[in-house]
Design an enzyme around this catalytic site. Structure first.
Site, PDB file in Angstrom:
ATOM      1  N   SER A   1      87.861 -33.512  11.068  1.00  0.00           N
ATOM      2  CA  SER A   1      88.629 -33.530   9.872  1.00  0.00           C
ATOM      3  C   SER A   1      88.385 -32.724   8.687  1.00  0.00           C
ATOM      4  CB  SER A   1      88.849 -35.072   9.494  1.00  0.00           C
ATOM      5  OG  SER A   1      89.567 -35.738  10.242  1.00  0.00           O
TER       6      SER A   1
ATOM      7  N   LYS B   1      91.386 -30.298   7.483  1.00  0.00           N
ATOM      8  CA  LYS B   1      92.173 -30.646   6.448  1.00  0.00           C
ATOM      9  C   LYS B   1      92.157 -29.953   5.257  1.00  0.00           C
ATOM     10  CE  LYS B   1      93.148 -35.069   8.853  1.00  0.00           C
ATOM     11  NZ  LYS B   1      92.566 -36.541   9.341  1.00  0.00           N
TER      12      LYS B   1
ATOM     13  N   SER C   1      92.417 -39.378   5.188  1.00  0.00           N
ATOM     14  CA  SER C   1      92.342 -38.633   6.433  1.00  0.00           C
ATOM     15  C   SER C   1      93.370 -38.865   7.387  1.00  0.00           C
ATOM     16  CB  SER C   1      90.697 -38.713   6.962  1.00  0.00           C
ATOM     17  OG  SER C   1      90.369 -37.718   7.700  1.00  0.00           O
TER      18      SER C   1
END
Length: 471
Positions: free
Chosen positions: A64, A67, A124
Site C-alpha cells: 500500500s 498509494k 488505506s
C-alpha cells in the site's frame, strides 16, 4: 528468505584495523544486521543525502505504499487544474470489488476527491484508490500508465505500477531508493497538499480509523507518509519527521509486523538526527538518486509472513501488539541496531508504541458533494444514523431533533471543517466532528427505553397453550 550483505561482517575486519572497536561501532551504526530480509534507507529530505542504506536498491513489492504515488498523481492533477478537491467521483463495480482494507461503498455512491484521498491515505482504502484512478485516468490501466510516466520522470528507475492500491499483482515493484525519491517529490512539489500524508485519524459516521503509521502522534515531529503490507512484501513504511528545521525520510521494507516497522523507522530517524552522537563516523554515501540499482528478483516473504498458522489478509489493519519482552523482530532489532556498547536513545523498542497517540479530533469524511456548516453536521450525523443499531424507541426520534436547535452555533464551528482548497488544514475539522459525536450520542440511551417489551411474550406463553399440542 535471507539477503546477503554486501559489506563484510565486523569480525572479518579485526585484522585490518588495530582500532577495531571504533570500526565495529561505525559498522554497527551504518550496517545493522537484519534477522530476516529487510531494506532500510534514511535520507535528508531537502538535499537527498543518504545517511544510511541497507539493501536500499533491492527490488521490493510495494504493497500500500503504492498509494503515495496514487495521491501524488491525483494531487498534481488538482494542482494543474484538471480537477478539484470538490470534484465528485463515482464508485464503480470495479472499485467496489476491491479486497479489504476498503470503505465498502456500493457502486453508484459518489465521493469527492478530497474525501477519497483522506479515506485512502488514513484507512488505506483500496476501493478509494481505484475511485481516484478511474476519476483521474479514466481506468485502472490508464491511471497506472500515468503512474509509470510520473515514476520515470522523477527518476524512479526501479519502479513499475500495475494498479493504484498495491494489492498483489505481477509487475508491481519498487525499491526503498525509489520510495525515498517519491517522498522527496511530494515534499518538494506538493507542499500545499502535504497535510493529506499525516492526518492522525478520520471519522466516518460513528467509526473512527487511526492512521496505520504508528509514528504519527507518537514520534516527535513525525509528519508523513504511508504504510503497506501484503504477505510477499512484509510490513512496509515510508515515514518522515522534522526536528530543529531538519527533515528526514526513512524507508522500512520487509519488517515482521506493524509495530516492528514503526520501531525500525523511529530508530533510523533517531540515528539520522544524531541521537547516538557518532554522526562523524558515517561514511559518505552520496545522494539517493545516485544509489546503484541491484538487478535481482524481489524477495518473496509470503512463507515467513503468512505461512503455517500465520494467516493474514493483504491489509494494513494489523492489530499486533508488542509483547512485554518484545517480538522476535522488535526485541532483536534493539540488539542488532545498537551493538558495540551503543544504547538506543529511545529506550526499549516497545516504549514508542506503549504511549497513547497525541490527542486529536478525527477528520470527518462522508459521501456526496462537499459540505460545510449545518450541511456537514447533517451529513456526518446521517452516516452515524446508518451505523446505529436498528432498535429504537419513540424518544430516539425526539433526541435526533435536539441538535437542530443548536445548529446555528454548531454551523459557525463547522465552517472551517471541510478541507476544500490548498491552504485548508485538516486540523480545522475537529469542531464539527465533536458536534457529530454529540448528535448520535443520545441514540443508545433512547434505544434502551423499549427494553421491557420482551416481557410480554413471556407472560403470554401460558402452560395451557404449551400443553395443547401434546394432547
Amino acid at each position: 528468505m535471507h539477503l546477503l550483505r554486501l559489506l563484510p561482517r565486523p569480525s572479518s575486519l579485526n585484522w585490518i584495523f588495530p582500532s577495531a572497536v571504533l570500526v565495529l561501532a561505525a559498522l554497527a551504526v551504518v550496517t545493522p544486521r537484519a534477522v530476516h530480509a529487510e531494506a532500510l534507507l534514511v535520507v535528508e529530505a531537502d538535499t537527498g543525502k543518504v545517511l544510511q542504506a541497507d539493501n536500499a536498491t533491492m527490488p521490493w513489492y510495494p504493497a500500500s505504499v503504492t498509494k503515495i504515488m496514487t495521491a501524488y498523481v491525483t494531487l498534481k492533477a488538482v494542482k494543474d487544474g484538471r480537477l478539484t478537491l470538490d470534484t465528485l467521483l463515482t464508485v464503480s463495480p470495479v472499485a467496489a470489488s476491491q479486497s479489504p482494507s476498503k470503505m465498502g461503498f456500493r457502486p453508484g455512491i459518489q465521493v469527492t476527491v478530497d474525501n477519497a484521498l483522506k479515506m485512502m491515505l488514513v484507512k488505506s482504502a483500496n476501493d478509494m484508490a481505484v475511485v481516484l484512478a478511474e476519476g483521474v485516468g479514466g481506468s485502472v490501466d490508464g491511471f497506472s500508465a500515468m503512474m509509470n510516466q510520473t515514476a520515470q520522470k522523477l527518476g524512479m528507475t526501479q519502479t513499475s505500477y500495475v494498479n493504484p492500491n498495491g494489492l498483489p499483482a505481477e509487475g508491481q515493484i519498487t525499491s526503498a531508493r525509489d520510495l525515498a525519491i517519491l517522498a522527496r517529490a511530494v515534499i518538494r512539489d506538493l507542499p500545499e497538499y502535504e497535510y493529506f500524508m499525516h492526518i492522525p485519524s478520520i471519522r466516518y459516521g460513528r467509526r473512527v480509523t487511526q492512521n496505520f503509521n504508528k509514528l504519527i502522534g507518537r514520534y516527535p515531529g513525525a509528519d508523513g507518509f504511508k504504510t503497506g503490507f501484503i504477505c510477499a512484501s512484509g510490513y512496509n513504511l515510508v515515514a518522515s519527521a522534522t526536528r530543529n528545521g531538519k527533515r528526514l525520510i526513512a524507508v522500512v521494507l520487509g519488517a515482521s509486523s506493524g509495530n516492528a516497522r514503526a520501531v525500525r523507522a523511529a530508530q533510523l530517524l533517531e540515528r539520522g538526527f544524531g541521537g547516538n552522537g557518532l554522526g562523524w563516523l558515517k561514511p559518505a554515501l552520496g545522494t539517493v538518486d545516485n544509489l546503484v540499482p541491484i538487478d535481482a528478483t524481489p524477495p518473496n516473504l509470503r512463507d515467513e509472513m503468512c505461512g503455517g498458522k500465520r494467516k493474514r489478509p493483504a491489509t494494513d489493519e494489523d492489530a499486533d501488539v508488542v509483547a512485554a519482552n518484545g517480538s522476535a523482530s522488535t526485541g532483536e532489532s534493539a540488539v542488532t541496531f545498537f551493538t558495540a556498547g551503543l544504547q538506543p536513545p529511545m529506550g526499549k523498542p516497545s516504549d514508542l508504541l506503549a504511549a497513547e497517540a497525541a490527542a486529536s479530533e478525527p477528520i470527518p469524511v462522508y459521501t456526496g458533494p462537499t459540505k460545510t456548516g449545518t450541511a456537514l453536521i447533517a451529513a456526518v450525523a446521517a452516516e452515524a444514523e446508518k451505523q446505529t443499531p436498528a432498535k429504537r424507541g419513540k424518544k430516539s426520534k425526539i433526541a435526533a431533533k435536539k441538535p437542530d436547535a443548536a445548529a446555528p452555533k454548531a454551523a459557525a464551528d463547522a465552517k472551517p471543517a471541510a478541507v476544500r482548497h490548498a491552504n485548508a488544514r485538516p486540523e480545522a475539522a475537529a469542531k464539527p466532528a465533536a458536534s457529530a459525536d454529540r448528535k448520535p450520542a443520545a441514540r443508545p440511551a433512547a434505544a434502551d427505553k423499549p427494553a421491557p417489551k420482551p416481557a410480554k411474550p413471556k407472560a403470554a406463553a401460558k402452560p395451557k397453550g404449551e400443553n395443547k399440542p401434546a394432547g
